[in-house]
Design a protein around this motif. Structure first.
Motif, PDB file in Angstrom:
ATOM      1  N   TRP A 113     -68.833   2.777 -10.424  1.00 56.41           N
ATOM      2  CA  TRP A 113     -68.928   3.972 -11.259  1.00 56.41           C
ATOM      3  C   TRP A 113     -67.860   4.084 -12.329  1.00 56.41           C
ATOM      4  CZ3 TRP A 113     -73.233   6.773 -11.035  1.00 56.41           C
ATOM      5  CH2 TRP A 113     -74.032   6.669  -9.892  1.00 56.41           C
ATOM      6  N   TYR A 119     -70.888  -0.448 -14.515  1.00 55.77           N
ATOM      7  CA  TYR A 119     -71.612   0.822 -14.610  1.00 55.77           C
ATOM      8  C   TYR A 119     -72.759   0.739 -15.614  1.00 55.77           C
ATOM      9  CZ  TYR A 119     -72.641   5.648 -15.874  1.00 55.77           C
ATOM     10  OH  TYR A 119     -73.293   6.832 -16.169  1.00 55.77           O
ATOM     11  N   THR A 123     -75.234  -0.064 -12.456  1.00 59.09           N
ATOM     12  CA  THR A 123     -75.415   1.257 -11.841  1.00 59.09           C
ATOM     13  C   THR A 123     -76.260   2.175 -12.708  1.00 59.09           C
ATOM     14  OG1 THR A 123     -73.211   0.989 -10.853  1.00 59.09           O
ATOM     15  CG2 THR A 123     -74.206   3.168 -10.761  1.00 59.09           C
ATOM     16  N   ARG A 124     -75.813   2.419 -13.927  1.00 63.63           N
ATOM     17  CA  ARG A 124     -76.560   3.340 -14.788  1.00 63.63           C
ATOM     18  C   ARG A 124     -77.954   2.801 -15.087  1.00 63.63           C
ATOM     19  NH1 ARG A 124     -74.246   4.844 -20.629  1.00 63.63           N
ATOM     20  NH2 ARG A 124     -75.048   2.732 -21.049  1.00 63.63           N
ATOM     21  N   GLN A 144     -71.737  10.030 -12.354  1.00 61.52           N
ATOM     22  CA  GLN A 144     -70.502   9.285 -12.602  1.00 61.52           C
ATOM     23  C   GLN A 144     -69.296  10.215 -12.572  1.00 61.52           C
ATOM     24  OE1 GLN A 144     -69.674   7.921 -16.582  1.00 61.52           O
ATOM     25  NE2 GLN A 144     -68.802   5.991 -15.845  1.00 61.52           N
ATOM     26  N   HIS A 147     -68.461  11.098  -8.977  1.00 66.92           N
ATOM     27  CA  HIS A 147     -67.798  10.006  -8.268  1.00 66.92           C
ATOM     28  C   HIS A 147     -66.362   9.830  -8.738  1.00 66.92           C
ATOM     29  CE1 HIS A 147     -71.849   8.846  -6.882  1.00 66.92           C
ATOM     30  NE2 HIS A 147     -71.220   8.164  -5.943  1.00 66.92           N
TER      31      HIS A 147
END
Length: 319
Positions: A113, A119, A123-124, A144, A147
């Motif tokens: 994150w 990220y 992730t994103r 984000q 986190h």
């Protein structure tokens, strides 16, 4: 008869039953204990009764959304993975979980994150593709920030760093995290940890390690260290094959799951897909007719001796 307990958690990906660390830990503990849960693997947290994931709706209608409290409730319902542990083993479990939270959890949050490359590319990207419109535009950024706030509390307590660069300096990306992984793996000559009679500690260790091991990270120094520990790799693979043989797999399994499982909504999904296709075809045909691309003409009926006059009248009307 009491209503069944329902567990809402993030859906799977990257070869895992869930892409979320907390959801994966709760889901793994539930599988270890054999708790009879009605599963809801979703990609929209607003469909959760608490608005967050994971969440447990108890048989009495109570909603619990904190992972440790969900596990505590399952223990109260006689689904206890630590039932056979002695008092000393229970104390060792708490101490080891504290070590994981201190050494590994900040690194995992940072890896997925905070690290910009991971990220953006991993992730994103996953959440933006999985979330429905319009949540995919703003929810990954909000997640984000949450986190990062969690990471700040883990590292700095109530004292928040002034900048993101200062926060990154606080993350123990070096020796501490690697030593923690090495401690989990033991010596190369020792067998992997037990996963035939796993305890709650195994659920958290697996969720931490499997997420780091299975994901294709463009920036993953700690991941490379983990892959160099064969005991831990075997440990994660063993649990995946025993307790999640089909979850997160790229190829869909045969549809032989019992009622109340993760695929119970499949008939409704197929029905909705068929209805969507039919509606699309109807719209296309309607547009073609209204725009003149396709015209519908009535054919004159065959003429018989007794209906000649009527046939002529219809033919004139058509002209």
């Amino acid at each position: 008869m009491a209503a069944p307990m329902e567990l809402f958690c993030w859906a799977g990906g990257w070869g895992l039953p869930s892409v979320d660390l907390d959801s994966l830990a709760v889901l793994t503990y539930a599988r270890f204990t054999g708790a009879p849960l009605k599963m809801h693997k979703i990609t929209n947290p607003w469909r959760s009764p608490s608005g967050a994931l994971p969440a447990l709706r108890t048989s009495h209608g109570e909603v619990i959304s904190v992972p440790h409290k969900i596990i505590t409730h399952l223990r109260k319902e006689k689904y206890n993975a630590d039932y056979d542990l002695s008092a000393r083993q229970g104390a060792d479990t708490l101490a080891f979980m504290s070590l994981l939270e201190e050494k590994l959890l900040p690194v995992l949050i940072h890896t997925f994150w905070v690290d910009t490359k991971n990220y953006v590319e991993v992730t994103r990207k996953w959440y933006a593709e999985a979330l429905p419109f319009p949540l995919n535009f703003f929810l990954p950024g909000r997640m984000q920030r949450r986190h990062m706030e969690r990471l700040q509390l883990l590292l700095c307590g109530e004292q928040r760093p002034e900048s993101e660069e200062e926060l990154e300096k606080e993350v123990p990306l070096g020796q501490g995290a690697r030593e923690c992984l090495t401690l989990c793996g033991g010596q190369p000559s020792t067998p992997p940890p037990l996963c035939f009679s796993p305890a709650s500690l195994d659920a958290f260790v697996f969720s931490y390690l499997a997420l780091l091991l299975q994901t294709k990270l463009p920036s993953g120094k700690l991941q490379a260290h983990l892959r160099g520990l064969p005991n831990l790799c075997t440990y994660c693979t063993h649990i995946l094959s025993l307790y999640f043989p089909w979850d997160g797999a790229e190829v869909a399994p045969p549809r032989q799951t019992p009622a109340g499982s993760e695929t119970e909504e499949e008939p409704n999904r197929r029905r909705n897909q068929v209805l969507s296709v039919l509606a699309g075809l109807a719209a296309m045909v309607g547009y073609a007719v209204l725009s003149g691309i396709v015209s519908i003409q009535r054919a004159a009926p065959a003429r018989t001796p007794g209906t000649r006059g009527l046939g002529m009248a219809e033919e004139d009307e058509d002209e």
